[in-house]
Design a protein around this motif. Structure first.
Motif, PDB file in Angstrom:
ATOM      1  N   GLY A   1       0.847  -1.180   0.000  1.00 33.08           N
ATOM      2  CA  GLY A   1       0.000   0.000   0.000  1.00 33.08           C
ATOM      3  C   GLY A   1       0.881   1.226   0.000  1.00 33.08           C
ATOM      4  O   GLY A   1       1.930   1.249   0.650  1.00 33.08           O
ATOM      5  N   VAL A   2       0.482   2.262  -0.745  1.00 30.31           N
ATOM      6  CA  VAL A   2       1.286   3.476  -0.876  1.00 30.31           C
ATOM      7  C   VAL A   2       0.409   4.704  -0.656  1.00 30.31           C
ATOM      8  O   VAL A   2      -0.700   4.785  -1.188  1.00 30.31           O
ATOM      9  N   ASP A   3       0.924   5.658   0.101  1.00 32.07           N
ATOM     10  CA  ASP A   3       0.246   6.943   0.281  1.00 32.07           C
ATOM     11  C   ASP A   3       1.285   8.005   0.585  1.00 32.07           C
ATOM     12  O   ASP A   3       2.456   7.702   0.834  1.00 32.07           O
ATOM     13  N   GLU A   4       0.833   9.246   0.559  1.00 30.89           N
ATOM     14  CA  GLU A   4       1.718  10.381   0.787  1.00 30.89           C
ATOM     15  C   GLU A   4       1.180  11.252   1.915  1.00 30.89           C
ATOM     16  O   GLU A   4       0.024  11.120   2.317  1.00 30.89           O
ATOM     17  N   ALA A   5       2.026  12.156   2.372  1.00 31.85           N
ATOM     18  CA  ALA A   5       1.618  13.197   3.317  1.00 31.85           C
ATOM     19  C   ALA A   5       2.363  14.471   2.948  1.00 31.85           C
ATOM     20  O   ALA A   5       3.535  14.423   2.564  1.00 31.85           O
ATOM     21  N   GLY A   6       1.666  15.578   3.053  1.00 32.21           N
ATOM     22  CA  GLY A   6       2.327  16.863   2.866  1.00 32.21           C
ATOM     23  C   GLY A   6       2.281  17.434   1.471  1.00 32.21           C
ATOM     24  O   GLY A   6       3.193  18.144   1.065  1.00 32.21           O
ATOM     25  N   ARG A   7       1.218  17.189   0.734  1.00 31.94           N
ATOM     26  CA  ARG A   7       1.101  17.802  -0.595  1.00 31.94           C
ATOM     27  C   ARG A   7       0.800  19.294  -0.502  1.00 31.94           C
ATOM     28  O   ARG A   7       1.251  20.064  -1.335  1.00 31.94           O
ATOM     29  N   GLY A   8       0.025  19.702   0.477  1.00 28.72           N
ATOM     30  CA  GLY A   8      -0.475  21.072   0.525  1.00 28.72           C
ATOM     31  C   GLY A   8       0.327  22.114   1.279  1.00 28.72           C
ATOM     32  O   GLY A   8       0.093  23.307   1.082  1.00 28.72           O
ATOM     33  N   PRO A   9       1.257  21.745   2.150  1.00 22.06           N
ATOM     34  CA  PRO A   9       1.963  22.757   2.931  1.00 22.06           C
ATOM     35  C   PRO A   9       2.806  23.716   2.093  1.00 22.06           C
ATOM     36  O   PRO A   9       3.162  23.423   0.952  1.00 22.06           O
ATOM     37  N   LEU A  10       3.134  24.842   2.710  1.00 19.58           N
ATOM     38  CA  LEU A  10       4.020  25.829   2.095  1.00 19.58           C
ATOM     39  C   LEU A  10       5.488  25.495   2.343  1.00 19.58           C
ATOM     40  O   LEU A  10       6.362  26.065   1.689  1.00 19.58           O
ATOM     41  N   ALA A  11       5.750  24.595   3.280  1.00 13.74           N
ATOM     42  CA  ALA A  11       7.137  24.273   3.636  1.00 13.74           C
ATOM     43  C   ALA A  11       7.282  22.787   3.910  1.00 13.74           C
ATOM     44  O   ALA A  11       6.319  22.108   4.252  1.00 13.74           O
ATOM     45  N   GLY A  12       8.516  22.326   3.779  1.00 11.09           N
ATOM     46  CA  GLY A  12       8.851  20.938   4.059  1.00 11.09           C
ATOM     47  C   GLY A  12       8.668  20.049   2.850  1.00 11.09           C
ATOM     48  O   GLY A  12       8.100  20.455   1.837  1.00 11.09           O
ATOM     49  N   PRO A  13       9.154  18.821   2.958  1.00 12.31           N
ATOM     50  CA  PRO A  13       9.055  17.876   1.853  1.00 12.31           C
ATOM     51  C   PRO A  13       7.664  17.262   1.775  1.00 12.31           C
ATOM     52  O   PRO A  13       6.857  17.404   2.695  1.00 12.31           O
ATOM     53  N   VAL A  14       7.415  16.578   0.695  1.00 13.61           N
ATOM     54  CA  VAL A  14       6.294  15.652   0.640  1.00 13.61           C
ATOM     55  C   VAL A  14       6.889  14.283   0.953  1.00 13.61           C
ATOM     56  O   VAL A  14       8.010  13.980   0.528  1.00 13.61           O
ATOM     57  N   SER A  15       6.190  13.505   1.764  1.00 13.03           N
ATOM     58  CA  SER A  15       6.683  12.167   2.094  1.00 13.03           C
ATOM     59  C   SER A  15       5.752  11.130   1.489  1.00 13.03           C
ATOM     60  O   SER A  15       4.549  11.369   1.346  1.00 13.03           O
ATOM     61  N   ALA A  16       6.319  10.007   1.139  1.00 16.81           N
ATOM     62  CA  ALA A  16       5.541   8.875   0.639  1.00 16.81           C
ATOM     63  C   ALA A  16       6.000   7.631   1.370  1.00 16.81           C
ATOM     64  O   ALA A  16       7.193   7.457   1.626  1.00 16.81           O
TER      65      ALA A  16
END
Length: 190
Positions: free
Chosen positions: A8-23
């Motif tokens: 299973g795959v998902d991400e976090a952090g698509r919408g922030p103004l700062a920081g990486p996106v993680s998957a």
């Protein structure tokens, strides 16, 4: 008989103004699926931490990958997210039989049977687990970044565009972890 392994795959952090996106990519042990798995956005931070520990202790394989703000700015958030997802799958210690991804896109180059599932983080336990791993890992990183960049309050909003965060950007300008193609930050792009 070979056991079929679903990642299973998902991400976090698509919408922030700062920081990486993680998957995150997670292969659950079908005999040890943690109770209470759900989309990370609908459970409390404390419960996410508990489930994170349970997933890490019981999953057959877990992998996390990040795409930096610079990569997000270069590719766009969709491309950077798919890139992190591909790297998370490739980082698994076991080769899955198939991959199920939250959303509507399948990353190119997986070289595995894969399908995207809208609202998969609410429907597929392995995607729910990946959602939790991606969110907790990213939140921990943002809390750590807050110690280096205390002016922005990352530990409180995780880089999202809250009033506190946007006021800090207006006062101090962006730091190296801001996404310069997002919202008001475009004005700072060289």
């Amino acid at each position: 008989m070979t056991k079929l392994l679903l990642a299973g795959v998902d991400e976090a952090g698509r919408g922030p103004l700062a920081g990486p996106v993680s998957a995150a990519a997670v292969i659950l042990d079908p005999d040890r699926v943690p109770v209470g798995l759900a989309d990370s956005k609908v459970i409390t931070a404390a419960r996410r931490e508990e489930l994170y520990q349970e997933i890490m202790a019981s999953a057959l394989s877990v992998s996390v990958a990040f795409s930096s703000p610079a990569l997000i700015d270069r590719l766009n958030i969709r491309g950077a997210t798919l890139d992190a997802m591909r790297r998370a799958v490739r980082g698994l210690s076991l080769r899955p039989s198939s991959v199920e991804i939250d959303g509507k896109d399948v990353p190119h180059g997986l070289q595995l049977p894969a399908r995207a599932i809208i609202d998969g983080d609410a429907l597929v336990p392995a995607i729910s687990a990946a959602s939790i791993i991606a969110k907790v890992t990213r939140d921990r990183l943002m809390i750590k970044l807050a110690t280096t960049y205390p002016l922005y309050g990352f530990e409180r909003h995780m880089g999202y565009g809250t009033a506190e965060h946007t006021a800090a950007i207006d006062t101090h300008g962006p730091c190296p972890h801001h996404r310069l193609t997002f919202g008001r930050l475009k004005a700072y792009r060289a």
